[in-house]
Design an enzyme around this catalytic site. Structure first.
Site, mmCIF file in Angstrom:
data_model
loop_
_atom_site.group_PDB
_atom_site.id
_atom_site.type_symbol
_atom_site.label_atom_id
_atom_site.label_comp_id
_atom_site.label_asym_id
_atom_site.label_seq_id
_atom_site.Cartn_x
_atom_site.Cartn_y
_atom_site.Cartn_z
ATOM 1 N N ARG A 136 3.582 4.661 -7.941
ATOM 2 C CA ARG A 136 2.166 5.032 -7.823
ATOM 3 C C ARG A 136 1.940 6.490 -8.235
ATOM 4 O O ARG A 136 0.874 6.821 -8.761
ATOM 5 C CB ARG A 136 1.668 4.808 -6.401
ATOM 6 C CG ARG A 136 1.847 3.390 -5.866
ATOM 7 C CD ARG A 136 1.000 2.379 -6.584
ATOM 8 N NE ARG A 136 1.157 1.057 -5.982
ATOM 9 C CZ ARG A 136 0.961 -0.090 -6.602
ATOM 10 N NH1 ARG A 136 0.594 -0.104 -7.874
ATOM 11 N NH2 ARG A 136 1.134 -1.239 -5.983
ATOM 12 N N SER A 185 1.782 -1.761 8.051
ATOM 13 C CA SER A 185 1.422 -3.148 8.362
ATOM 14 C C SER A 185 2.592 -4.089 8.110
ATOM 15 O O SER A 185 2.622 -5.210 8.634
ATOM 16 C CB SER A 185 0.223 -3.577 7.512
ATOM 17 O OG SER A 185 0.566 -3.626 6.137
ATOM 18 N N ARG A 228 12.607 5.886 5.166
ATOM 19 C CA ARG A 228 11.438 5.065 5.429
ATOM 20 C C ARG A 228 11.602 4.323 6.757
ATOM 21 O O ARG A 228 12.679 3.829 7.083
ATOM 22 C CB ARG A 228 11.186 4.075 4.289
ATOM 23 C CG ARG A 228 10.873 4.773 2.982
ATOM 24 C CD ARG A 228 10.419 3.796 1.921
ATOM 25 N NE ARG A 228 9.110 3.216 2.237
ATOM 26 C CZ ARG A 228 8.509 2.311 1.467
ATOM 27 N NH1 ARG A 228 9.093 1.870 0.372
ATOM 28 N NH2 ARG A 228 7.326 1.837 1.810
ATOM 29 N N LYS A 265 3.246 -8.080 -6.695
ATOM 30 C CA LYS A 265 4.503 -7.915 -5.971
ATOM 31 C C LYS A 265 4.359 -8.404 -4.540
ATOM 32 O O LYS A 265 5.230 -9.102 -4.008
ATOM 33 C CB LYS A 265 4.925 -6.450 -5.972
ATOM 34 C CG LYS A 265 6.206 -6.174 -5.171
ATOM 35 C CD LYS A 265 6.292 -4.746 -4.687
ATOM 36 C CE LYS A 265 5.317 -4.491 -3.551
ATOM 37 N NZ LYS A 265 5.463 -3.151 -2.956
ATOM 38 N N GLU A 314 -2.473 2.200 -0.780
ATOM 39 C CA GLU A 314 -1.696 2.153 -2.019
ATOM 40 C C GLU A 314 -2.531 2.570 -3.235
ATOM 41 O O GLU A 314 -1.989 2.905 -4.285
ATOM 42 C CB GLU A 314 -1.137 0.758 -2.234
ATOM 43 C CG GLU A 314 -2.180 -0.321 -2.466
ATOM 44 C CD GLU A 314 -1.659 -1.708 -2.173
ATOM 45 O OE1 GLU A 314 -1.614 -2.519 -3.107
ATOM 46 O OE2 GLU A 314 -1.293 -1.982 -1.017
#
Length: 436
Positions: free
Chosen positions: A394, A179, A135, A36, A322
């Site tokens: 996740r 990041s 977010r 992705k 992640e």
């Protein structure tokens, strides 16, 4: 029910999915969908390039489909009809008009597309799923204002009004939350009149390999990037050369499959593992070896064989956050204590992953302590129960890993894995059905 304001969206109402149990050592070879992270960066660069290009073996998932739709709305053309996606770049002279971009739960869409929207002509409104509004994106939007782009709002929903050109220049941001704040500004920066000089001021930037990925891809497109100084990235103004990309397998999506070898004492090979890569998932090699697995990479792929007993680990996952959910699931099944640290920033991912992992692992009997920047886990017998995913792919991966080793784990909203891996549940079930 957990607190949705702290933990993320409430679990889906659909019946939970019985996670298949591994009844013996799993022996399998797995082919993963494309990355992705690489797909969405390649799409953005193709959209601002100086000619048409192709993104080969593009990942077809919700996040990448949202990116393709967003760039198309700005005036690019992204043909997703085949396995190889063909991109015609946007034309600043052709007004896109007033359009709306759906970010879904894709941080790359919310953060990477607004800098491109400044190069289009018209008002571009951004919104997404309810949790997406929590977010962080304000640092990116503030930087865009400094660079000469008209932006209304500091969080979703917000609006970017593009004029077809951007002045560019120097910006200072605090990228300690993500990041992606840095990558977002770099990807379109070469198309700005003065380029872009991004300087970070704050706590260490997490997930630095993702910035390295961005810089490497920019250089492939002929963009001059100076990253010689710590916490500074400078992109010179100039054309972005059209380049065809071949997308690597998504190595972070390998985590649950390689974890399956670890928990079952079996052997799993992930095909086409690259010899060199900027993907954070490559860190799985060292992590699994530290937990007692045998890890071997050949031209065929990466092979992991699980040990008789999993060993706990003390790891700083700051650069590869992640991977934390799958690694935490393995640590809960280990025979010695573990400490995962350096990952306070994953509280701002699809959900507050530290709080969610502590809640769900604890619900199944794990002895887990949540710290501000990580988790501490001690050996404890686990039992079945419902595992909530908080609309986070996740978290679903972590749930199925536990379910492979523990009877009776029911994973809610397993379909959320479609964010980066279409039909993950079907692939996972087929793999384990061969061993039941």
């Amino acid at each position: 029910m957990t607190d949705p304001d702290r933990r993320g969206p409430a679990p889906a109402a659909e019946d939970p999915w019985p996670a298949p149990r591994a009844r013996g050592p799993v022996e399998a070879t797995v082919t993963l969908p494309g990355s992705k992270s690489l797909t969405n960066r390649a799409l953005v660069l193709a959209a601002v390039a100086d000619g048409p290009s192709v993104v080969r073996r593009a990942l077809r998932s919700r996040d990448t489909s949202l990116m393709a739709a967003a760039l198309t709305s700005l005036g690019a053309v992204v043909d997703t009809s085949g396995d190889d996606w063909r991109v015609t770049p946007l034309d600043a002279a052709a007004p896109a008009g007033d359009v709306a971009v759906d970010c879904g739960l894709a941080g790359t869409v919310m953060r990477f597309v607004p800098p491109v929207a400044g190069l289009a002509t018209g008002a571009v409104s951004f919104d997404g799923d309810p949790h997406m509004r929590k977010r962080p994106v304000g640092e990116v939007l503030g930087a865009l204002r400094t660079l000469g782009i008209d932006v209304t709002g500091d969080a979703l929903p917000f609006t970017v009004r593009g004029t077809g050109s951007v002045a560019g220049g120097t910006v200072v941001v605090d990228a300690s939350q993500s990041s992606q704040f840095i990558s977002a500004l770099l990807l379109a920066g070469a198309r700005y009149e003065r380029g872009v000089d991004v300087r970070h001021d704050g706590q260490p930037v997490p997930s630095l390999p993702h910035i390295d990925m961005t810089v490497a891809m920019l250089r492939q497109h002929g963009v001059v990037v100076d990253d010689a100084d710590a916490n500074r990235w400078s992109v010179a103004p100039g054309p972005v050369r059209a380049v065809d990309h071949l997308i690597e397998p998504d190595l972070s999506n390998a985590a649950p499959f390689l974890a399956l070898a670890a928990v079952s004492g079996g052997t799993v090979t992930v095909r086409d593992w690259p010899a060199a890569t900027t993907q954070a998932g490559d860190a799985l090699r060292g992590i699994l070896a530290a937990m007692g697995c045998m890890v071997t990479r050949t031209d065929a792929g990466l092979t992991v064989t699980g040990p008789d007993e999993l060993q706990g680990v003390d790891l700083d996952l700051h650069d590869v956050g992640e991977l934390a959910p799958a690694v935490a699931a393995l640590c809960a099944l280990a025979t010695t204590p573990s400490h995962l640290r350096g990952i306070a920033h994953i509280r701002g991912h699809e959900t507050d992953r530290l709080a969610a992992l502590a809640t769900e692992l604890g619900r199944l009997g794990a002895d887990v302590t949540e710290h501000p920047d990580g988790l501490e886990l001690r050996p404890a017998p686990l039992h079945g129960g419902v595992w909530s995913t908080y609309a986070d792919h996740r978290m679903a991966h972590a749930g199925v890993v536990v379910g492979a080793a523990v009877d009776g784990v029911l994973v809610e909203d397993v379909a959320t894995t479609g964010k980066t891996f279409p039909d993950f549940a079907g692939s996972w079930a087929a793999l384990l059905d061969r061993d039941v």
